[in-house]
Design a protein around this motif. Sequence first.
Motif, mmCIF file in Angstrom:
data_model
loop_
_atom_site.group_PDB
_atom_site.id
_atom_site.type_symbol
_atom_site.label_atom_id
_atom_site.label_comp_id
_atom_site.label_asym_id
_atom_site.label_seq_id
_atom_site.Cartn_x
_atom_site.Cartn_y
_atom_site.Cartn_z
ATOM 1 N N MET A 1 0.718 -0.992 -0.166
ATOM 2 C CA MET A 1 -0.219 -0.421 0.073
ATOM 3 C C MET A 1 1.088 1.039 0.024
ATOM 4 S SD MET A 1 -3.053 -0.370 -0.310
ATOM 5 C CE MET A 1 -3.734 -1.925 -0.470
ATOM 6 N N ASN A 2 1.408 1.126 0.746
ATOM 7 C CA ASN A 2 2.618 2.466 0.960
ATOM 8 C C ASN A 2 3.837 2.749 -0.337
ATOM 9 O OD1 ASN A 2 2.597 3.019 3.229
ATOM 10 N ND2 ASN A 2 4.156 1.670 4.204
ATOM 11 N N PHE A 3 3.730 1.588 -0.978
ATOM 12 C CA PHE A 3 4.364 1.807 -2.665
ATOM 13 C C PHE A 3 3.757 2.023 -3.717
ATOM 14 C CE2 PHE A 3 5.778 -0.252 -7.118
ATOM 15 C CZ PHE A 3 7.438 0.731 -6.248
ATOM 16 N N ALA A 4 2.109 1.609 -3.276
ATOM 17 C CA ALA A 4 1.304 2.465 -3.872
ATOM 18 C C ALA A 4 0.810 3.732 -3.987
ATOM 19 C CB ALA A 4 -0.685 1.449 -4.152
ATOM 20 N N TRP A 5 0.063 4.116 -2.914
ATOM 21 C CA TRP A 5 0.053 5.996 -2.356
ATOM 22 C C TRP A 5 1.025 6.748 -2.452
ATOM 23 C CZ3 TRP A 5 -4.477 5.842 -3.577
ATOM 24 C CH2 TRP A 5 -5.373 5.234 -4.036
ATOM 25 N N LYS A 6 2.287 5.971 -2.091
ATOM 26 C CA LYS A 6 3.305 7.238 -1.273
ATOM 27 C C LYS A 6 4.415 7.420 -2.368
ATOM 28 C CE LYS A 6 3.214 6.577 3.384
ATOM 29 N NZ LYS A 6 4.431 5.891 4.795
ATOM 30 N N PHE A 7 4.882 6.116 -3.828
ATOM 31 C CA PHE A 7 5.388 6.301 -4.249
ATOM 32 C C PHE A 7 4.770 6.371 -6.356
ATOM 33 C CE2 PHE A 7 8.473 4.287 -7.482
ATOM 34 C CZ PHE A 7 9.446 5.274 -7.419
ATOM 35 N N MET A 8 4.047 5.485 -6.486
ATOM 36 C CA MET A 8 3.162 5.137 -7.638
ATOM 37 C C MET A 8 2.418 5.818 -8.565
ATOM 38 S SD MET A 8 4.253 2.080 -9.380
ATOM 39 C CE MET A 8 2.702 1.512 -9.391
ATOM 40 N N LEU A 9 1.276 6.952 -6.637
ATOM 41 C CA LEU A 9 0.386 7.711 -7.643
ATOM 42 C C LEU A 9 1.356 9.170 -7.409
ATOM 43 C CD1 LEU A 9 -2.167 8.228 -7.774
ATOM 44 C CD2 LEU A 9 -2.261 8.700 -5.148
ATOM 45 N N PRO A 10 2.192 9.705 -6.707
ATOM 46 C CA PRO A 10 2.779 10.882 -6.630
ATOM 47 C C PRO A 10 3.821 10.808 -8.685
ATOM 48 C CG PRO A 10 3.080 10.096 -5.191
ATOM 49 C CD PRO A 10 2.262 9.061 -5.872
ATOM 50 N N MET A 11 4.207 9.406 -8.302
ATOM 51 C CA MET A 11 5.179 9.464 -9.535
ATOM 52 C C MET A 11 4.283 9.815 -11.450
ATOM 53 S SD MET A 11 8.399 9.193 -9.264
ATOM 54 C CE MET A 11 9.252 8.895 -10.657
ATOM 55 N N ALA A 12 2.954 9.147 -11.173
ATOM 56 C CA ALA A 12 2.191 8.889 -11.985
ATOM 57 C C ALA A 12 1.618 10.612 -12.751
ATOM 58 C CB ALA A 12 1.322 8.180 -11.946
ATOM 59 N N LEU A 13 1.118 11.139 -11.106
ATOM 60 C CA LEU A 13 0.285 12.733 -10.965
ATOM 61 C C LEU A 13 2.295 13.199 -12.239
ATOM 62 C CD1 LEU A 13 -1.369 12.401 -8.040
ATOM 63 C CD2 LEU A 13 -2.066 13.069 -10.572
ATOM 64 N N LEU A 14 2.926 13.720 -11.252
ATOM 65 C CA LEU A 14 3.656 13.737 -11.976
ATOM 66 C C LEU A 14 4.022 13.648 -13.210
ATOM 67 C CD1 LEU A 14 6.742 14.220 -9.209
ATOM 68 C CD2 LEU A 14 5.539 16.123 -10.385
ATOM 69 N N ASN A 15 4.512 12.455 -13.733
ATOM 70 C CA ASN A 15 4.351 12.437 -15.472
ATOM 71 C C ASN A 15 3.209 12.480 -16.249
ATOM 72 O OD1 ASN A 15 6.102 10.736 -17.001
ATOM 73 N ND2 ASN A 15 4.202 8.818 -16.777
ATOM 74 N N LEU A 16 1.797 13.263 -15.487
ATOM 75 C CA LEU A 16 1.445 13.553 -16.286
ATOM 76 C C LEU A 16 1.750 15.023 -16.638
ATOM 77 C CD1 LEU A 16 -1.982 13.057 -14.406
ATOM 78 C CD2 LEU A 16 -1.162 12.434 -16.828
ATOM 79 N N VAL A 17 2.373 15.891 -15.973
ATOM 80 C CA VAL A 17 2.873 17.556 -15.818
ATOM 81 C C VAL A 17 3.777 17.262 -16.875
ATOM 82 C CG1 VAL A 17 4.578 19.453 -14.566
ATOM 83 C CG2 VAL A 17 1.792 18.215 -13.287
ATOM 84 N N THR A 18 5.110 16.046 -16.849
ATOM 85 C CA THR A 18 6.260 15.545 -17.580
ATOM 86 C C THR A 18 5.074 15.971 -19.483
ATOM 87 O OG1 THR A 18 6.806 14.501 -15.904
ATOM 88 C CG2 THR A 18 8.009 14.621 -18.329
ATOM 89 N N ALA A 19 4.555 14.458 -19.194
ATOM 90 C CA ALA A 19 4.035 14.669 -20.716
ATOM 91 C C ALA A 19 3.464 16.002 -21.106
ATOM 92 C CB ALA A 19 2.808 14.230 -20.741
ATOM 93 N N GLY A 20 2.753 16.565 -20.000
ATOM 94 C CA GLY A 20 2.515 17.943 -21.062
ATOM 95 C C GLY A 20 3.447 18.984 -21.322
ATOM 96 N N VAL A 21 4.602 19.104 -19.979
ATOM 97 C CA VAL A 21 5.583 19.739 -20.833
ATOM 98 C C VAL A 21 6.161 19.800 -21.635
ATOM 99 C CG1 VAL A 21 8.002 20.490 -19.566
ATOM 100 C CG2 VAL A 21 6.379 20.476 -17.874
#
Lengths: 391, 199
Positions: free
Chosen positions: A327-347
């Motif tokens: 659960m830690n891995f999903a919510w504390k690492f994967m989710l922020p990375m995926a959200l940041l990745n959205l920004v990266t794709a936009g940039v």
Amino acid sequence: MGENADQFFVNLQHWLVGHVPASLQSIVSALLSVVAILVVFASLFAITTVLERKGLGRIQNRYGPNRVGPFGFLQPIADGIKSLTKEDIVPLAADKAVHFLAPVVLVLAAFSLYAVLPIGRNMVLANLDAGVLFFFAVSSVMELTIFMAGWSSRNKYSLLGAMRAIAQMISYEVPLILASVTVIMAAGSLSTVAIVEKQAGYTGILPHWFVFTPWGFAGFVIFMIAATAESNRSPFDLPEGESEIIAGYYIEYSGFKFALFFLGEYLGMFAISGLGITLFLGGWTAPLSFLTWIPSYLWFLGKLLAMIVVFIWVRGTLPRLRMDQLMNFAWKFMLPMALLNLVTAGVWRFLPEGVLRWIVCSLLVVVPYVLLGRGLMRGWKLEKRVYRFAE
Amino acid sequence: MLGEGIAKGLVETARNFFGSYVSKDRLTTVQYPEERLPQIEATRDFPFLVYDGDDWQAGMRCVGCQICEKECPPKCIYIEKSKDKKPDAVGKPQFYPAVFNIDVSVCMSCQICVEVCPFEAIKMDTEFELSTTDRFGGLLWDKARLSKSNAYYGKIHPTDAAASGAVLAEEKAKVEAKAKAAAEIKVNPTLADAVVKHG
């Protein structure tokens, strides 16, 4: 010749359909595709079970199955006969209808995932405008069947297993879909066929696959980790942790129903690998421009086999995670990375082409990875375990 | 950094995977029916009856004393004594077992029958491929099935067989000496008094 081989199955289908009356043509055409998918992916399942057992054996310095047929490759037939002849036990207190439906619906849902996967050029059963959406919608039915199995068995272990499975699958569905959204943003379409065509071009000899961009690479890794969790494979196979809950949600299944669960799980794994290939690895396109003469469906199959090998390799390497780690891995690492990745794709989309956008986007991926990784590993100290009472 | 350990692990498993194709030493599996490990000398599973010479009926060492039958903890041995006598391993006329059955489905391989046998007649076997389709008759072994030659015993347990052979040879020598003495006594009656006096 290359063109002919590439379109061989498409032409074959057209030729076969030409023999039936016009009113039946569309349904016969669809049926032919369905039969092809059933045959190809069910036999891929059979081959994968042998390859997996042999591969895991070799990783553990064993031979693996090598008795049935040449090099043990007829083992799935033996396994099939065995599971068909085994007694099918339904618990007395079970909800019989749901208990029966769970494996059936699982396999049905797993097969319908292939409807939107473009297996080759012009080789897709249904070119839906919302193909990716359809895929995720149907794959959530698979989660439902797991809950059906766990609930209807009326067994503590199966209920706990189902609870774990649902918690895990819902947690990992978020990064899975967020990682796919980047591709949808870049391609501007939810149709799997359009997404593959977007990646079909070449610069020099190199392809335009999304995995060869910083956000695409990060998205692919996130997608694959989440896909591993979605398909309940090691190291995320907590729902069936033998040491704690025996076999999890399918503890009360025996005989062919158990085999159906097995089949459904593997089909789900192939399907989600196929989606990963479609979204990030260019679907059926060749990896280098001078290799396009090889038929497109062979490229898809090759990529799928490579993904399966990676799945097996990871299974042979990593031990099972603990629930809190998962659960830690999903919510504390994967989710922020995926959200940041959205920004990266936009940039990436709005910066002009050139070195600058590569540097900026790579930093946007690498820096959060290092920082989040450090945060996740803080407080971990690997040291010799001290047994206070045993010595 | 996060993921370092995973990469190391993946390299290790890949090395195992390819290594198992390159070096046979890595594979510890013995492919059983075709390949076999050499047997350990102390192996034992079920008892068998030893006979000397070639004829199992004439050479049978067992004298039907029924000690093993009485000592057997799970009571898996059944013996019926014969009415007539035949010479045993050391040459004395003795009874022999008319029936000697061991139910190996009951036997627990404790070796107590071997320990108590005063005639070196019952020993432990090492044969382990004993599956049968008849679980009652097939696991009740009679005298013929149980009898195995002394040469076979020497092959499976060389050290034990040598020790057991020595014991038998010593006894045989004693018996022969006695017989010789008895013969001499018959020839020379005065010696008989001496034997009686000196025990």
